[in-house]
Write an enzyme that holds these catalytic residues in place. Structure first.
Site, mmCIF file in Angstrom:
data_model
loop_
_atom_site.group_PDB
_atom_site.id
_atom_site.type_symbol
_atom_site.label_atom_id
_atom_site.label_comp_id
_atom_site.label_asym_id
_atom_site.label_seq_id
_atom_site.Cartn_x
_atom_site.Cartn_y
_atom_site.Cartn_z
ATOM 1 N N ASP A 1 0.872 -1.272 0.259
ATOM 2 C CA ASP A 1 -0.163 0.340 0.345
ATOM 3 C C ASP A 1 0.240 1.718 -0.480
ATOM 4 O O ASP A 1 0.443 2.345 -0.712
ATOM 5 C CB ASP A 1 -0.401 0.312 0.841
ATOM 6 C CG ASP A 1 -0.137 -0.093 2.351
ATOM 7 O OD1 ASP A 1 0.539 -0.187 3.060
ATOM 8 O OD2 ASP A 1 -0.574 1.470 3.380
ATOM 9 N N ASP B 1 5.144 0.017 2.996
ATOM 10 C CA ASP B 1 5.512 -1.287 4.316
ATOM 11 C C ASP B 1 5.354 -1.421 3.254
ATOM 12 O O ASP B 1 5.472 -2.113 2.264
ATOM 13 C CB ASP B 1 4.765 -1.010 5.356
ATOM 14 C CG ASP B 1 3.404 -0.658 4.915
ATOM 15 O OD1 ASP B 1 2.881 -1.474 3.895
ATOM 16 O OD2 ASP B 1 2.884 -0.599 5.828
ATOM 17 N N TYR C 1 -5.985 1.159 8.395
ATOM 18 C CA TYR C 1 -7.359 1.439 7.712
ATOM 19 C C TYR C 1 -8.270 1.205 8.197
ATOM 20 O O TYR C 1 -9.047 0.067 7.487
ATOM 21 C CB TYR C 1 -6.562 0.038 6.835
ATOM 22 C CG TYR C 1 -5.899 0.832 5.564
ATOM 23 C CD1 TYR C 1 -5.651 2.582 4.893
ATOM 24 C CD2 TYR C 1 -4.164 0.610 5.904
ATOM 25 C CE1 TYR C 1 -4.316 3.339 4.676
ATOM 26 C CE2 TYR C 1 -2.936 0.953 4.878
ATOM 27 C CZ TYR C 1 -3.590 2.204 4.219
ATOM 28 O OH TYR C 1 -2.472 2.881 3.612
ATOM 29 N N GLU D 1 5.809 9.956 3.649
ATOM 30 C CA GLU D 1 5.675 8.719 2.546
ATOM 31 C C GLU D 1 4.216 8.418 1.452
ATOM 32 O O GLU D 1 3.902 8.934 1.290
ATOM 33 C CB GLU D 1 5.343 7.939 3.896
ATOM 34 C CG GLU D 1 4.734 5.985 3.410
ATOM 35 C CD GLU D 1 4.041 5.100 4.586
ATOM 36 O OE1 GLU D 1 4.190 4.100 4.515
ATOM 37 O OE2 GLU D 1 3.902 5.456 5.848
#
Length: 495
Positions: free
Chosen positions: A84, A87, A236, A473
């Protein structure tokens, strides 16, 4: 005293050198960024997020095969799909949203993509091949993720070296997940339209799978956050509940099939909350814009209420609207939330661009109080947001990696920050990456071309600090939503 230029051709050579330097760097030429270059890079980014066995045409070559045993703990094949963000976890909820937005962008702006449409389809298919596995591997079960996020986040290692538990997560009749199922159905339905002419057999498979997954979402109601707990929260969580995904999924099935049962279903949902956000979690605004298309483009009065809701959303976004609830930085960037703000900017920008496209077909305008809104109003705001991301901001910083002369060099991304297998074949263990590669101020050794990071703070500041994940990120869903607006701009402005 400066040396005089005596050759009459030297100024021309200097100009040409300067011009081509700008083009190669993706810098502004003729007063705007190189949108075609940004479009190509925004799609190329997805190759850096691939999980599974990489194809021979892989262009981001510092990546290698990874996650080849994914699904084995449940005795199924769940290889493929995307990590995603920075990571090594596959979360299907944001991955499905990513796929829906890539598909929507390709449907609306494919004719402006030029050769990039092939790469956009490949990016979509990398996800949908995986979703088909997730939806068909086990009867009455939808697999929704691979990898234990808690243990994964305790490690700083390349995806190629993963030695953490590749736990498999699923929803079922007894553990429902209407949100993740509704979004997966939306992704499959939208993608089925992308492939309808170029690969009819694959398109039919996608649509048939979308129908089954949507039926599952409608029949077994419940939030996947409640069913899976810490496997998906706080990462999430479905904070907005699941009604928005049921609306979104049904809207996409309706567009893909014209089956009135989906229209009847979404009209009885009662998903009428006002909203000023659009993201992987909250789909209300996106569904309303999608449905409003039938009113604006086809003059279908049954969709009038969705058009009104879509315009209410726009009025909450536009800066000078009396009902605006959206902040803007001094540099002009839409600012919604402190954590990864650009995800909201790109998603909302997509809706601004696309609603403007629908408005243009009927030369339609609407009012926010006493403020008249035309398609140009929305397009200008969308362009302003894209231009800011591409470097037209107080820091002159491009927030797309590899675009322009000044871009983030220390992004919060495991694969990008650790030497590749090609340069360092020995594995780095779970903890070994932190001291040498996470906490260092050195630039990342691998360039994740096209990645858009979380972005600046509310003061237009950006520290370019790898440990500051809120701003540094990248994520698939940030990029997916900007592909459509970039394609529109690339087709409208020659570089």
């Amino acid at each position: 005293m400066g040396k005089r230029v005596t050759s009459s051709s030297s100024p021309c050579l200097l100009f040409l050198f300067f011009f081509f330097s700008l083009v190669l760097l993706g810098c502004p030429s003729l007063g705007h960024p190189n949108y075609k270059d940004a479009l190509a890079k925004s799609i190329l980014f997805f190759q850096g997020q691939r999980s599974g066995r990489l194809p021979t045409g892989q262009q981001i070559t510092w990546r290698s095969n990874s996650g080849l045993s994914d699904g084995s703990l449940a005795h199924v094949d769940l290889t493929g799909g995307y990590y995603d963000a920075g990571d090594n976890v596959k979360f299907n909820f944001p991955m499905a949203y990513t796929t829906t937005m890539l598909s929507w962008g390709t449907l609306e702006y494919g004719k402006r993509m030029g050769p990039e449409i092939q790469n956009a389809r490949a990016a979509i298919r990398w996800a949908t091949d995986y979703f088909i596995k997730c939806a068909t591997a086990t009867p009455n079960t939808l697999y929704v993720g691979v990898g234990d996020p808690t243990t994964d986040h305790k490690c700083w290692e390349r995806p190629e070296d993963m030695d953490t538990a590749r736990t498999v997560y699923s929803v079922s009749a007894s553990k429902p997940g209407s949100d993740v199922a509704g979004e997966t159905a939306a992704a499959l339905a939208a993608a089925s339209m992308v492939f309808r002419k170029v690969d009819p057999k694959y398109s039919r498979l996608l649509l048939a799978t979308a129908k089954k997954v949507m039926q599952f979402a409608m029949q077994y109601r419940g939030a996947y956050s409640d069913s899976l707990g810490s496997a998906v929260c706080p990462f999430y969580c479905s904070y907005s509940g699941y009604k928005d995904e049921l609306l979104w999924g049904a809207a996409w099935l309706w567009r893909a099939t014209n089956d009135a049962s989906y229209l009847n279903f979404l009209q009885t949902l009662g998903a009428n909350d006002a909203t000023d956000i659009f993201s992987w979690d909250n789909k209300l605004a996106g569904a309303r814009v999608l449905l409003a298309r039938r009113s604006l483009v086809d003059n279908d009065k049954r969709f009038e209420s969705f058009k009104q809701q879509a315009e209410d959303f726009m009025c909450r976004i536009i800066p000078n609207s009396p009902s605006s609830s959206t902040s803007y930085t001094q540099g002009g960037l839409m600012f919604k939330l402190a954590e990864s703000n650009l995800q909201y900017v790109t998603s909302i920008t997509f809706l601004l661009s696309t609603y403007a496209k629908y408005m243009t077909t009927s030369k339609y305008t609407f009012n926010c109080g006493n403020v008249r809104v035309s398609s140009s109003t929305l397009r200008n705001l969308a362009k302003q947001q894209v231009d800011y991301i591409l470097g037209e901001n107080p820091l002159k910083m491009s927030y797309m990696v590899g675009f322009g002369a000044n871009f983030p060099k220390r992004i919060h991304h495991r694969g990008s920050s650790i030497p590749s297998k090609a340069s360092h074949p020995q594995a780095f263990g779970c903890d070994n990456g932190f001291q040498s590669f996470f906490y260092t101020s050195n630039p990342n050794p691998n360039t994740l071309t096209g990645a858009i990071v979380g972005g600046p703070n509310q003061n237009d500041g950006f520290p370019d600090d790898r440990t500051d994940y809120s701003h540094s990120e990248p994520a698939t869903y940030i990029n997916a939503a900007i592909v459509g607006p970039l394609a529109y701009l690339a087709g409208s402005y020659s570089s």
